[in-house]
Scaffold this motif. Structure first.
Motif, PDB file in Angstrom:
ATOM      1  N   SER A 221      31.282 -36.828  54.200  1.00  0.00           N
ATOM      2  CA  SER A 221      31.335 -36.170  55.501  1.00  0.00           C
ATOM      3  C   SER A 221      30.969 -34.693  55.429  1.00  0.00           C
ATOM      4  O   SER A 221      30.620 -34.123  56.433  1.00  0.00           O
ATOM      5  N   THR A 222      31.064 -34.045  54.273  1.00  0.00           N
ATOM      6  CA  THR A 222      30.689 -32.643  54.182  1.00  0.00           C
ATOM      7  C   THR A 222      29.577 -32.414  53.189  1.00  0.00           C
ATOM      8  O   THR A 222      29.283 -31.277  52.867  1.00  0.00           O
TER       9      THR A 222
ATOM     10  N   SER B  85      36.751 -35.471  51.005  1.00  0.00           N
ATOM     11  CA  SER B  85      35.672 -35.263  51.972  1.00  0.00           C
ATOM     12  C   SER B  85      34.306 -35.434  51.325  1.00  0.00           C
ATOM     13  O   SER B  85      33.375 -35.861  51.988  1.00  0.00           O
ATOM     14  N   THR B  86      34.180 -35.135  50.055  1.00  0.00           N
ATOM     15  CA  THR B  86      32.888 -35.318  49.412  1.00  0.00           C
ATOM     16  C   THR B  86      32.673 -36.759  49.001  1.00  0.00           C
ATOM     17  O   THR B  86      31.549 -37.208  48.886  1.00  0.00           O
TER      18      THR B  86
ATOM     19  N   GLU C  59      27.838 -35.064  58.780  1.00  0.00           N
ATOM     20  CA  GLU C  59      28.607 -34.319  59.774  1.00  0.00           C
ATOM     21  C   GLU C  59      27.924 -34.394  61.130  1.00  0.00           C
ATOM     22  O   GLU C  59      28.572 -34.595  62.148  1.00  0.00           O
ATOM     23  N   ALA C  60      26.622 -34.216  61.152  1.00  0.00           N
ATOM     24  CA  ALA C  60      25.883 -34.273  62.410  1.00  0.00           C
ATOM     25  C   ALA C  60      25.973 -35.661  63.025  1.00  0.00           C
ATOM     26  O   ALA C  60      26.133 -35.802  64.239  1.00  0.00           O
TER      27      ALA C  60
ATOM     28  N   GLY D  69      25.408 -32.059  55.439  1.00  0.00           N
ATOM     29  CA  GLY D  69      25.265 -31.740  56.839  1.00  0.00           C
ATOM     30  C   GLY D  69      24.813 -32.933  57.678  1.00  0.00           C
ATOM     31  O   GLY D  69      25.127 -33.029  58.839  1.00  0.00           O
TER      32      GLY D  69
ATOM     33  N   ALA E 143      28.410 -37.803  62.575  1.00  0.00           N
ATOM     34  CA  ALA E 143      29.780 -37.985  63.051  1.00  0.00           C
ATOM     35  C   ALA E 143      29.990 -37.251  64.373  1.00  0.00           C
ATOM     36  O   ALA E 143      30.622 -37.779  65.293  1.00  0.00           O
ATOM     37  N   LEU E 144      29.442 -36.042  64.471  1.00  0.00           N
ATOM     38  CA  LEU E 144      29.560 -35.280  65.715  1.00  0.00           C
ATOM     39  C   LEU E 144      28.826 -35.982  66.856  1.00  0.00           C
ATOM     40  O   LEU E 144      29.326 -36.054  67.975  1.00  0.00           O
TER      41      LEU E 144
END
Length: 186
Positions: free
Chosen positions: A15-16, A10-11, A22-23, A19, A25-26
């Protein structure tokens, strides 16, 4: 051990990390579902239109006449009551917003009618928000337009003045506490 591998993965793709990915992707996921929802709404509207067309083609002349009479009656009732409803909606929205409506003779109430004949809340809200805000709602008192309050509410008597210094008397006069005496009421 599997947890370390998933943390590293994930790093590595970011993606994490901070932030931001992640935002993004959301947001991409939200946009995807919105697009799918709009596509399904369009399909539903198209299917509903086709179904209504099919129903219309299968109706007899009598059924078509009944449907036309229903639509005509509904429109007649809405035209009678529509202006009253729109006027009530405008008054309610304007009082809630604290603005004054222009006179009814200046308003085209038909411009606030929705496609179905009922008041269009969005148009009413847009119109009311475009109106200038009225004053604070409170009015200045003691304008010399007659009595303001009770006959001697907050007013000094001659006995009160006898016990006061000249400076206190001038302050009381400036504050309007000697108005009843100046009018000859005390």
């Amino acid at each position: 051990m599997d947890e370390n591998k998933s943390d590293q993965a994930s790093t590595e793709d970011g993606s994490t990390g901070g932030g931001q990915p992640e935002a993004a992707a959301l947001q991409a996921e939200i946009d995807k579902w919105k697009a799918l929802s709009r596509k399904n709404e369009d399909r539903f509207k198209q299917a509903s239109t086709e179904l209504e067309g099919f129903r219309q083609s299968q109706m007899t002349d009598t059924e078509k006449a009944i449907e036309a009479a229903k639509v005509e009656a509904r429109n007649a009732v809405l035209s009678e009551v529509g202006n009253k409803l729109i006027n009530a909606e405008l008054r309610a929205a304007s009082s809630a917003a604290g603005v004054a409506l222009p006179g009814a003779e200046y308003l085209n109430l038909n411009s606030f009618v929705g496609e179905d004949g009922s008041p269009d809340a969005a148009r009413i809200a847009a119109f009311v928000s475009s109106l200038p805000k009225s004053g604070s709602g409170s009015y200045a008192q003691n304008l010399g337009l007659g009595r303001q309050g009770g006959p001697t509410a907050g007013q000094l008597t001659r006995e009160d003045l006898a016990r006061m210094s000249p400076r206190e008397i001038n302050e009381a006069r400036a504050a309007g506490k000697c108005d009843a005496l100046l009018r000859g009421e005390g």
